[in-house]
Design a protein around this motif. Structure first.
Motif, short mmCIF file in Angstrom:
data_model
loop_
_atom_site.label_atom_id
_atom_site.label_comp_id
_atom_site.label_asym_id
_atom_site.label_seq_id
_atom_site.Cartn_x
_atom_site.Cartn_y
_atom_site.Cartn_z
N HIS A 34 3.86 5.98 -20.83
CA HIS A 34 2.96 5.92 -19.69
C HIS A 34 3.36 4.78 -18.76
CE1 HIS A 34 -0.57 6.24 -17.21
NE2 HIS A 34 -0.98 7.28 -17.92
N GLU A 35 3.48 5.11 -17.48
CA GLU A 35 3.97 4.12 -16.51
C GLU A 35 3.03 2.94 -16.32
OE1 GLU A 35 1.52 7.00 -14.07
OE2 GLU A 35 2.92 7.11 -15.75
N GLY B 233 0.82 -1.21 0.00
CA GLY B 233 0.00 0.00 0.00
C GLY B 233 0.85 1.26 0.00
N LEU B 234 1.93 1.25 0.77
CA LEU B 234 2.86 2.39 0.77
C LEU B 234 3.48 2.58 -0.61
CD1 LEU B 234 4.77 1.83 4.15
CD2 LEU B 234 3.00 3.54 3.69
N ALA B 235 3.81 1.47 -1.28
CA ALA B 235 4.40 1.57 -2.61
C ALA B 235 3.47 2.28 -3.58
CB ALA B 235 4.74 0.17 -3.13
N VAL B 236 2.21 1.87 -3.58
CA VAL B 236 1.24 2.50 -4.48
C VAL B 236 1.00 3.95 -4.07
CG1 VAL B 236 -1.12 2.41 -5.36
CG2 VAL B 236 0.14 0.29 -4.97
N ALA B 237 0.83 4.18 -2.77
CA ALA B 237 0.51 5.52 -2.28
C ALA B 237 1.64 6.50 -2.56
CB ALA B 237 0.22 5.46 -0.78
N PHE B 238 2.89 6.06 -2.37
CA PHE B 238 4.02 6.96 -2.59
C PHE B 238 4.06 7.41 -4.05
CE2 PHE B 238 8.29 8.50 -3.03
CZ PHE B 238 8.59 9.02 -1.78
N ALA C 283 10.58 8.92 -7.40
CA ALA C 283 9.32 8.40 -6.84
C ALA C 283 9.12 6.93 -7.18
CB ALA C 283 8.15 9.23 -7.37
N MET C 284 9.41 6.55 -8.42
CA MET C 284 9.24 5.16 -8.81
C MET C 284 10.27 4.25 -8.14
SD MET C 284 6.57 4.74 -10.65
CE MET C 284 6.89 3.10 -11.29
N VAL C 285 11.47 4.75 -7.94
CA VAL C 285 12.50 3.96 -7.27
C VAL C 285 12.11 3.71 -5.81
CG1 VAL C 285 14.86 4.07 -6.39
CG2 VAL C 285 14.41 4.60 -8.78
N LEU D 67 0.91 6.23 -11.27
CA LEU D 67 0.13 5.05 -10.93
C LEU D 67 0.99 3.81 -11.16
CD1 LEU D 67 -2.51 3.92 -9.96
CD2 LEU D 67 -3.39 4.01 -12.30
N ASN D 68 1.52 3.29 -10.09
CA ASN D 68 2.44 2.15 -10.16
C ASN D 68 1.64 0.86 -10.10
OD1 ASN D 68 4.52 0.37 -10.07
ND2 ASN D 68 5.35 1.05 -8.10
#
Length: 348
Positions: A136-137, A66-71, A241-243, A78-79
């Protein structure tokens, strides 16, 4: 007038209540007792020490995914690739845990770092493509989920084992197992990973709210054009951010590889930890404390559902329906906002 912070608290709470009420109505429609069903769910999650330990174990990777998506969302990204980052993090943690011999504390730390680095590298690729080429990610991360799954299966069979579908267990020095906690929870699979998850939640809060880098990431997420005009390097912040997002996801995989299972195996499908993390982040309004609370709710629903068929005769599939309804109401949060604004104006 209601502030955005108030809405971020009220909308998820109302969504949960509406989801549970809708679930109760569905139970009634199919002839089940909703009171007995939800009581069985509660007992299955918190009824004794064993179920409590299992609930904490289930919550732990949900917090990190959840932290990964939220960050990423706080940076305007949008990861969808959290699932793949979980898989490579799981594999990296187990590899360090089985291939190297180190002192106890050092071994765990190195294995966790390996998982975080693996997840970060998997997040770096879509971040770089987004920042440099405008790709697009969402598209890239979805494809990388499948690459992670099948590449990990190949590595397990060809490099980590002699054609086996399962690795050896990680060394005790790399394990997150908590023997004393397992003993007092009647040998549940609880492990020390929940401490890591809480530390990472604090880390996310601190980075986003107390550092200059966090301010830039939030600014880029709010308005990349204004951020670039003010002198911020949008591309660099996208990559960062993605890292970081991938690092959180990799640690979620380590919770399974070093804690719950303590091995890696060939899989025909996804773990769903990463996909559930999307729902956790949405319900938690992309905040650290919100993610922790949402993960607790999802962990409770998932573990408690296992007790519903035996104690109340309610099929576990109804819990998936309840979760889907909760997400539906969160996604329709603008309707709840409209209702609040309408009623507040009428009350004046």
């Amino acid at each position: 007038m209601f502030s955005n912070r108030t809405f971020n608290i009220v909308v998820p709470l109302i969504s949960v209540v509406l989801g549970l009420l809708a679930g109760a109505l569905i139970m009634l429609a199919f002839g089940y007792n909703p009171v007995a069903g939800y009581a069985a769910m509660w007992n299955g999650a918190f009824g004794d020490a064993y179920f409590l330990g299992e609930t904490v174990r289930q919550v732990t990777p949900y917090v990190l995914s959840g932290l990964a998506v939220a960050f990423a969302m706080r940076a305007g990204l949008l990861n969808i690739g959290v699932e793949g980052q979980v898989i490579v993090g799981w594999l990296a943690a187990v590899w360090v845990g089985t291939a190297f011999g180190m002192p106890p504390v050092v071994h765990v730390i190195v294995a966790l770092l390996a998982a975080a680095v693996a997840g970060s590298l998997w997040g770096f690729v879509p971040g770089l493509l987004k920042a440099k080429l405008g790709v697009h990610e969402v598209i890239v991360t979805i494809m990388m989920n499948y690459i992670a799954l099948y590449l990990s299966n190949s590595i397990i069979r060809s490099l980590m084992t002699d054609g086996s579908d399962r690795t050896d267990n990680v060394a005790e020095t790399a394990s997150l197992a908590a023997p004393w906690l397992r003993e007092i929870t009647f040998f549940s699979r609880i492990h020390y990973g929940f401490v890591v998850a809480l530390l990472m939640a604090f880390t996310m809060w601190f980075v986003l709210n107390k550092t200059t880098r966090g301010f830039e990431l939030r600014a880029v997420g709010s308005n990349p054009f204004a951020s670039e005009y003010s002198g911020m390097k949008v591309g660099r912040n996208i990559i960062i951010a993605m890292v970081i997002s991938g690092g959180f996801a990799g640690l979620a995989g380590a919770m399974e590889g070093l804690g719950t299972f303590q091995y890696a195996s060939v899989s025909s499908g996804f773990t769903n930890i990463g996909f559930d993390g999307i729902a956790v982040a949405l319900l938690g309004a992309n905040t650290a404390i919100g993610v922790v609370l949402a993960a607790i709710l999802f962990g409770t629903l998932k573990i408690g559902a296992l007790n519903m068929p035996t104690e109340a005769g309610v099929p576990t599939e109804l819990v998936d329906i309840v979760i889907a309804l909760i997400i539906l109401f969160v996604a329709s949060g603008y309707i709840i906002r409209w209702a609040f604004l309408k009623f507040s104006k009428e009350g004046k």
